[in-house]
Motif scaffolding. Structure first.
Motif, PDB file in Angstrom:
ATOM      1  N   GLN A  50      71.180   1.299  10.504  1.00  0.00           N
ATOM      2  CA  GLN A  50      72.398   1.341   9.699  1.00  0.00           C
ATOM      3  C   GLN A  50      72.709  -0.028   9.104  1.00  0.00           C
ATOM      4  N   TYR A  51      72.476  -1.077   9.856  1.00  0.00           N
ATOM      5  CA  TYR A  51      72.742  -2.415   9.327  1.00  0.00           C
ATOM      6  C   TYR A  51      71.708  -2.805   8.282  1.00  0.00           C
TER       7      TYR A  51
ATOM      8  N   THR B 195      72.404  -1.693   4.783  1.00  0.00           N
ATOM      9  CA  THR B 195      73.460  -2.373   4.019  1.00  0.00           C
ATOM     10  C   THR B 195      72.926  -3.593   3.278  1.00  0.00           C
TER      11      THR B 195
ATOM     12  N   THR C  31      77.573  -1.825  11.396  1.00  0.00           N
ATOM     13  CA  THR C  31      76.649  -0.715  11.552  1.00  0.00           C
ATOM     14  C   THR C  31      77.298   0.621  11.244  1.00  0.00           C
TER      15      THR C  31
ATOM     16  N   ASP D  61      78.755   3.478   5.793  1.00  0.00           N
ATOM     17  CA  ASP D  61      77.967   4.586   5.271  1.00  0.00           C
ATOM     18  C   ASP D  61      77.123   4.107   4.106  1.00  0.00           C
ATOM     19  N   LYS D  62      75.880   4.481   4.089  1.00  0.00           N
ATOM     20  CA  LYS D  62      74.971   3.999   3.058  1.00  0.00           C
ATOM     21  C   LYS D  62      74.083   5.136   2.595  1.00  0.00           C
TER      22      LYS D  62
END
Length: 343
Positions: free
Chosen positions: A225-226, A229, A339, A342-343
């Motif tokens: 998740q990180y 970004t 984390t 939302d991406k």
């Protein structure tokens, strides 16, 4: 009520509420700290003070006597009990011993002893020697550091693959990986133990360390998740300069992902430091290889009569995780918050 007065009132109420929450949260830790500094005598006595203290004594004519709170003429005085009796007892005033013995009518058993502040710092040194703390500390640090290194390396590589590379079945494979989070550890315990027993790893650190080099779903999810970004344009710029995937990971992704990597590092380090069940299963017959949690549990069983020793050992055990969290709190919180984007 004026708007600024109402705003100040709300701020004051919120401050009071937050202070109360902090006090309630830290109360068990404070109680644990105070108990670790108490003597066994203080813990066993009823109506003992909250702070670590010892019963006050006074030496009179070469002998030591306990000091009690004695009501005399409407006032409570601290007097040393030199002669015990059923209906009347003899006391000496430590402030005026030249007046001799004072006769007091009543049962001395109903009197409260006088206490003086006396933290028992020796509890920590006693536990250090009784539990063989240096050996247990070395085992715990070694297992935690090696396991954390394996987790960070493997999870970073797997998360990087899911975040940046497109390959057939990536979505279902990632879904399958995340689904393992919901698999209880008790389900895999017996099969894993059977495998490790057949290859001769039981009784060594290998069952605790080798699996950490194969990643885990929770940390992979946080790192992925990180990584998502971080703009892909930076990867493309590195590729134009001739950087390969591993060079891009090392020079572009990792320097910008330190908050998430720090969060994963702290998560796994603290988890390994506090893990009791797994080392107990695989190292039950090897006391020289056991970490602090297993050794402390055995120590607690031997010294149940002295809670001060138990709390002192617990305080020494949690000191390292608490210190790490205090030092890296800002980076840790930043990594956790990032984390969730939302991406």
């Amino acid at each position: 009520m004026a708007p600024h007065i109402a705003r100040r009132t709300r701020v004051a109420l919120m401050t009071i509420v937050m202070f109360g929450i902090v006090v309630a949260f830290l109360a068990p830790l404070a109680q644990m700290t105070l108990t670790s500094l108490k003597s066994e005598r203080q813990i066993s006595q009823a109506h003992a003070p909250l702070l670590p203290s010892d019963p006050r004594t006074y030496t009179y004519r070469g002998q030591r006597y306990d000091v009690y709170l004695v009501p005399v003429d409407g006032a409570v005085r601290e007097l040393a009990l030199v002669k015990k009796g059923r209906t009347e007892s003899g006391f000496v005033d430590p402030a005026e011993p030249e007046k001799g013995v004072i006769t007091w009518r009543g049962s001395w058993r109903g009197l409260q002893p006088s206490w003086t502040l006396a933290p028992q710092w020796s509890n920590y040194s006693d536990v250090w020697n009784l539990i063989d703390f240096p050996r247990l500390l070395f085992n715990t640090v070694a297992i935690a550091l090696i396991g954390t290194l394996g987790t960070v390396l493997s999870c970073t590589l797997v998360a990087y693959g899911f975040a940046r590379f497109r390959f057939p079945g990536r979505g279902p494979l990632f879904t399958l990986l995340i689904a393992t989070i919901f698999l209880p550890a008790t389900v895999t315990l017996i099969p894993m133990y059977t495998v490790f027993a057949k290859i001769g790893w039981v009784g060594t650190w290998l069952p605790l360390l080798v699996p950490t080099f194969f990643a885990n779903a929770y940390n992979v999810f946080l790192l992925r998740q990180y990584f998502m970004t971080i703009p892909r344009e930076m990867d493309e710029a590195a590729s134009i300069d001739g950087a390969g995937p591993l060079r891009t990971l090392r020079s572009v992704i990792v320097p910008q992902a330190w908050p998430a990597i720090t969060a994963v590092t702290l998560f796994h380090f603290v988890y390994t430091w506090n893990d009791y069940f797994t080392p107990l299963v695989y190292l039950s017959g090897q006391p020289d290889l056991q970490p602090l949690q297993v050794g402390l549990a055995a120590f607690n069983g031997l010294y149940t009569h002295n809670p001060a020793y138990i709390q002192a050992g617990t305080m020494m055990t949690i000191a390292v995780p608490v210190l790490l969290f205090v030092c890296f709190q800002r980076t840790f919180v930043r990594g956790i918050m990032s984390t969730g984007v939302d991406k």
